[in-house]
Design an enzyme around this catalytic site. Structure first.
Site, short mmCIF file in Angstrom:
data_model
loop_
_atom_site.label_atom_id
_atom_site.label_comp_id
_atom_site.label_asym_id
_atom_site.label_seq_id
_atom_site.Cartn_x
_atom_site.Cartn_y
_atom_site.Cartn_z
CE LYS A 158 -3.94 11.06 -3.40
NZ LYS A 158 -3.77 9.54 -2.74
C1 LIG Z 1 -3.52 8.49 -3.05
C2 LIG Z 1 -3.67 7.03 -4.38
C3 LIG Z 1 -4.40 6.55 -4.10
C4 LIG Z 1 -5.66 5.89 -3.29
O1 LIG Z 1 -6.08 6.29 -2.68
P1 LIG Z 1 -7.02 5.91 -2.00
O2 LIG Z 1 -8.75 6.39 -2.46
O3 LIG Z 1 -6.72 5.94 -0.78
O4 LIG Z 1 -7.26 4.92 -1.96
C5 LIG Z 1 -4.49 5.33 -6.10
N1 LIG Z 1 -2.41 5.53 -6.92
C6 LIG Z 1 -2.42 7.18 -6.24
C7 LIG Z 1 -1.68 7.57 -7.64
C8 LIG Z 1 -2.44 7.72 -5.28
O5 LIG Z 1 -1.39 8.85 -4.82
#
Ligand SMILES: *Cc1c(COP(=O)(O)O)cnc(C)c1O
Length: 406
Positions: free
Chosen positions: A209
């Protein structure tokens, strides 16, 4: 190809099978994503490890304050992941079991799992073809199929959705809307950052992210009561965490008033987050420059659709550079051969075996635009530190793949 999983380690690309590659020096594969780590991180982590306190404690509190200040939000509660944040928010709403919860089908499976683990029923919302997010029209259509008790919105690729318009279209109160802001850091609508005034915005600090910690998440909320509930529910529902119990004058006694989850953030994660957050504005500028170069090079290519173009009043976070191409799966394979890693965001929920059996064929057939567009989506490498030369290779590879198709 990866689907939202950490980057494969650099491996030698074009293993001299391609005729063009044979007379060129071997070039390393350009991974789809590389987590960027601020130079301050190692020393900050060492300090926490030597401090005598490594789980949820003072650094977690400081990170929450830093992130709240960054967004302009009243409260931030740090948790283990965005998926946990979504489940905690849903549980904190105390909806009747089996409630209908609107969600885009074009989302990450973690968001669907959060609805199911909270004991509710996902209702799939279609997308608008240009923005790749639900429109008031598609939300209203889904709400007409199953009257919703709540809704999860999603900022696909970093495009900030108009939460107020979608809330109204769903016929919901703002206290029944959760924003999946996993792609949200850096995004703003009409000058308001995603999460600044939200009832509940859930962020992810997963490795790929924009604001990577490795693992981690947070809820930003304007609501003191929701913040208090989630703060307790992230650690089993205990009335006091151990940091506060072990403080001078703290008591060993605690109560469990609600059954919570084990979803706290540790101080080791939090101190990484504080250093990363300080670097984030610079990284966002870099993303913007990379996007401008992709736009200039790819606009006008045959058969290629650029990412969201309706950017009036919108600050895109550019978590992803998502184009649409025909013959997507074959192009992914060709890019891989050319040493370019890519990804797909997302395989729709309605295409997944587990959700198909839970939701049934009728529900899964309710999102035709998603079904059509999802087969064309392709995410190109986009991250701070992606060199001009590497980006040029990506551009050349995709240009060749498209030109060869006329
Ligand atoms: C990465 C992601 C998640 C999950 O995030 P985590 O921190 O790994 O639980 C949820 N929604 C979207 C749209 C994502 O891209």
């Amino acid at each position: 190809m990866t689907t939202d999983s950490p980057a494969a380690p650099n491996s030698p690309g074009g293993s001299a099978t391609g005729s063009a590659a044979a007379d060129k020096p071997e070039q390393a594969t350009i991974p789809f994503a590389i987590p960027t780590v601020a130079s301050e991180v190692p020393d900050a982590v060492a300090k926490v490890l030597g401090s005598g306190w490594i789980t949820t404690g003072p650094q977690t509190g400081a990170f929450e304050q830093d992130f709240a200040d960054h967004l302009g939000a009243a409260h931030v509660v740090a948790v283990a992941s965005c998926t946990a944040a979504l489940e905690l928010c849903l549980r904190a709403m105390n909806l009747p079991p089996g409630s209908a919860v609107l969600t885009p089908s074009l989302t990450f499976c973690g968001a669907i799992n959060a609805i199911l683990h909270a004991g509710h029923r996902p209702v799939l919302v279609d997308i608008d073809e240009d923005t790749l997010v639900p429109s008031p029209h598609t939300v209203a259509a889904a709400a007409a199929r199953h009257a919703p008790a709540a809704m999860i919105t999603q900022n696909q690729g970093g495009y900030p959705v108009d939460v107020a318009a979608l809330t109204e279209a769903a016929g919901l109160d703002r206290t029944r809307v959760i924003e999946d802001a996993a792609h949200g850091p850096g995004a703003a609508r009409d000058g308001v950052p995603v999460g600044a005034h939200s009832f509940a915005a859930c962020f992810s600090f997963y490795a790929t992210k924009n604001m990577p910690i490795g693992e981690g998440g947070a809820v930003a909320t304007s609501d003191q009561e929701l913040a208090d509930r989630i703060r307790s529910m992230r650690l089993h529902g205990m009335s006091k965490d151990s940091w506060r119990r072990y403080l001078p004058g703290g008591s060993w006694r605690y109560d469990v008033k609600n059954v919570g989850l084990k979803a706290n953030m540790t101080d080791v994660q939090a101190v990484i987050g504080r250093a990363q957050l300080a670097a984030l504005p610079g990284w966002q500028r870099e993303r913007g420059e990379l996007v401008a170069r992709y736009d200039a090079a790819l606009a006008g290519l045959p058969n290629l659709t650029l990412p969201q173009r309706d950017l009036d009043g919108v600050q895109h976070a550019w978590h992803l550079y998502q184009v649409r191409v025909p013959d997507r799966d074959a192009i992914i394979a060709e890019l891989e051969t050319a040493g370019v890693g890519t990804s797909v965001h997302f395989i729709p929920a309605s295409h997944m075996t587990a959700y198909q059996s839970i939701l049934g064929p009728e529900e899964c057939a309710a999102v035709p635009v998603t079904d059509r567009v999802a087969d064309e989506l392709l995410s190109l490498p986009l991250y701070p530190g992606l060199s001009a030369a590497a980006q040029e290779r990506v551009i050349t590879a995709i240009t060749e793949a498209l030109r060869s198709r006329g």
